[in-house]
Design an enzyme around this catalytic site. Structure first.
Site, short mmCIF file in Angstrom:
data_model
loop_
_atom_site.label_atom_id
_atom_site.label_comp_id
_atom_site.label_asym_id
_atom_site.label_seq_id
_atom_site.Cartn_x
_atom_site.Cartn_y
_atom_site.Cartn_z
CG HIS A 125 -1.97 -1.14 1.26
ND1 HIS A 125 -2.86 -1.08 0.63
CD2 HIS A 125 -2.02 -2.32 1.82
CE1 HIS A 125 -3.54 -2.45 0.63
NE2 HIS A 125 -3.08 -3.24 1.43
CB THR A 177 11.10 -8.52 4.78
OG1 THR A 177 12.45 -8.65 5.21
CG2 THR A 177 9.89 -8.43 5.83
#
Length: 185
Positions: free
Chosen positions: A115, A165
């Site tokens: 986002h 990640t």
């Protein structure tokens, strides 16, 4: 001619998820997921028929236990013998490729959407889609989270609850939040 939000999503550009075409595609996916999750196991088999038709590719013997959730479905590609245990969620705004013989534990989550960092961008529904690739014969422990843009190598192990990640090399074992390499004992 302006580029559609779906085309922007597919191209890895910023797009708005608050788009009518994308919502219609998500509704189609929710219908297929609902059928898969609600069919009796003997009737469903490895995959509900609607979900199997929706996915981008399904190898021989690939199995998804219920309940399962995905955003679009058509961006998910499962190799032969892939197994997703109960509770897995794949938010497949980009391609998610899972190699043959790979096992995902219960409640594994794969998030391709990132986002916008600014509040106004998030309110406008701005996202960018980043693919995920998991090599053959990997093992992803229960409740692990894999973020977009990550590749996990062949034979790799992701420990339960890890948050991945960064890329994981072939045959590496990673654990923790954020996931970090450990030696296999």
């Amino acid at each position: 001619m302006t580029e559609s939000e779906r085309a922007k999503m597919a191209a890895g550009k910023w797009y708005t998820c608050l788009d009518g075409e994308l919502e219609a595609l998500r509704v189609t996916a929710r219908d297929a997921v609902f059928e898969h999750n609600c069919l009796p196991p003997r009737q469903r088999g490895n995959l509900g028929p609607g979900l199997k038709a929706l996915l981008g590719g399904v190898g021989e013997g690939a199995r998804i236990e219920a309940p399962f959730h995905c955003a679009y479905g058509f961006n998910i590609f499962l190799g032969d013998g892939v197994f997703l245990n109960a509770g897995c969620t794949i938010l497949d705004t980009a391609s998610v490729r899972i190699g043959r013989g790979t096992l995902l534990g219960p409640n594994v989550q794969i998030y391709c959407a990132e986002h916008h960092q600014e509040a106004a961008g998030r309110q406008a529904g701005l996202e960018i889609a980043k693919p995920v690739e998991i090599g053959a014969y990997a093992w992803i422990g229960g409740s692990a989270i894999i973020l977009g843009g990550v590749s996990i190598g062949e034979g790799a192990i992701v420990g339960a609850g890890a948050v991945v990640t960064r890329d994981v090399p072939d045959n590496a074992t990673v654990v923790g939040n954020p996931a970090r390499a450990v030696k296999r004992g």
